[in-house]
Enzyme design. Structure first.
Site, PDB file in Angstrom:
ATOM      1  N   THR A 174       4.175   3.516   5.133  1.00 51.37           N
ATOM      2  CA  THR A 174       4.116   3.152   3.716  1.00 51.37           C
ATOM      3  C   THR A 174       3.143   4.093   3.021  1.00 51.37           C
ATOM      4  OG1 THR A 174       4.637   0.822   4.100  1.00 51.37           O
ATOM      5  CG2 THR A 174       3.530   1.361   2.041  1.00 51.37           C
ATOM      6  N   PHE A 176       0.724   4.686  -0.039  1.00 47.21           N
ATOM      7  CA  PHE A 176      -0.073   3.953  -1.023  1.00 47.21           C
ATOM      8  C   PHE A 176      -0.679   4.939  -2.020  1.00 47.21           C
ATOM      9  CE2 PHE A 176       0.076   1.333   2.713  1.00 47.21           C
ATOM     10  CZ  PHE A 176       0.136   0.027   2.255  1.00 47.21           C
TER      11      PHE A 176
END
Length: 279
Positions: A174, A176
Site C-alpha cells: 500500500t 501512503f
C-alpha cells in the site's frame, strides 16, 4: 513531537506507515473514523500532519481520497510504500487448534482467504478494523478468538502471534501519502531535491488533448508513472486526470509544466517530493 492524523485505530497500518516514514521521531496520533475526518482534523490544526492511503497493489486506487486531497489545503511532502503482512494473533497461551473464531476487516479477511480455507471449522467474522479486532480481544479477554492484523497491533495489545504472513499474495503493498499544510510543507521540503510530483487537471473535450500533454512530458524526459481519471460531477462524460510524474532534472520538469499549462485547465500541483523505494 509531530501530531499525525490517520484513519483507523491504534496499531493500524496507517500508524505502521507513519512510524516508518517519520522514523526515530516522537509522534502523537489523532485517530479518525473516516478519511474525511482526517482532512477535517488537519484543517482545524494547520501544524498537524496526515497519512493517507492512496493505492494498493491488489485493491487498486482509493478513489475518494483523490478528491479529498484536491479540495484540501494540504500538500504531499512524501510517500511510503508499506509491505502489508498480516499476522494471526490471540490471547497469550492460545494455540491455533483452540481457535473457534477469527475477526478482522473484510478486506484483510479477503486477502487471507487461502490461509482461512485451511481452518474450515473456524468462524470468520467481519469487523470494522484490523487493529480494533485485536484491541477488543485483549480488552474483553476473548478466549478462542483470533485477530488478523498488523504485528504492531498484536504487540501493542499484548497478544501472542500464532502465525506471521497469513496473506495469500506476498506482493501486497500500500502506498501512503504524507501530507501537511502548504506553509508547513514548504518548510519541511526546503533544501530537498524532489524527483516526483502529483498533479490534477482537466482537459478540453477535444480530440488528442491528452496525447498532446503526454507528448510534452515525453519530450522533456518526464516519466508518467500513474494516471487516474475521475468523472467531473455535473459535467457528463468529462473527466479530471490525476497523474504521478518522476524525473531526474527538476528544471526540465518545470519547463514541462509551463508547456502543459496552456493545454490544460485547473492544473494543480498536489506536491513535489522524493519518490519512495518499494521495500
Amino acid at each position: 513531537m509531530k501530531k499525525v492524523a490517520i484513519q483507523g485505530f491504534a496499531g493500524s497500518y496507517h500508524e505502521v506507515a507513519s512510524r516508518a516514514y517519520f522514523k526515530g521521531e516522537e509522534l502523537e496520533f489523532v485517530f479518525c473514523k473516516t478519511f474525511k475526518d482526517v482532512f477535517a482534523a488537519t484543517k482545524s490544526d494547520p501544524k498537524m500532519f496526515a497519512a493517507v492511503a492512496i493505492e494498493n497493489t491488489i485493491a487498486g486506487s482509493l478513489l475518494p481520497n483523490y478528491d479529498l486531497l484536491k479540495e484540501s489545503n494540504l500538500s504531499i511532502i512524501g510517500e511510503y510504500k508499506l509491505h502489508i503482512s498480516h499476522c494471526l494473533c490471540a490471547l497469550p497461551g492460545t494455540t491455533l487448534e483452540e481457535l473457534t473464531e477469527i475477526n478482522s476487516h473484510p478486506i484483510a479477511l479477503m486477502q487471507c482467504h487461502d490461509f482461512l480455507d485451511t481452518l474450515p471449522n473456524v468462524k470468520v467474522v467481519e469487523k470494522a478494523d484490523t487493529a480494533l479486532s485485536a484491541e477488543i480481544i485483549a480488552r474483553d479477554k476473548l478466549v478462542g478468538v483470533g485477530a488478523i492484523c498488523s504485528r504492531l497491533a498484536a504487540d501493542l495489545f499484548g497478544l501472542e502471534v500464532l502465525k506471521m504472513g497469513v496473506e495469500t499474495n506476498k506482493r501486497n503493498f500500500t502506498r501512503f501519502l504524507m501530507l501537511a499544510d502548504q506553509w508547513v510543507a514548504d518548510e519541511i521540503t526546503k533544501g530537498q531535491t524532489p524527483n516526483k510530483s502529483s498533479l490534477v487537471f482537466t482537459l478540453p473535450h477535444t480530440e488528442g488533448s491528452l496525447s498532446q500533454v503526454l507528448s510534452i512530458l515525453s519530450f522533456y524526459g518526464v516519466n508518467l508513472t500513474k494516471i487516474q481519471s475521475l468523472p467531473i460531477i455535473g459535467r457528463e462524460w468529462e473527466y479530471q486526470f490525476y497523474i504521478d510524474l518522476t524525473y531526474n532534472d527538476y528544471t526540465r520538469y518545470r519547463q514541462a509544466m509551463d508547456a502543459c499549462r496552456p493545454l490544460t485547465k485547473d492544473l494543480k500541483v498536489l506536491g513535489e517530493y522524493c519518490e519512495a523505494e518499494t521495500p
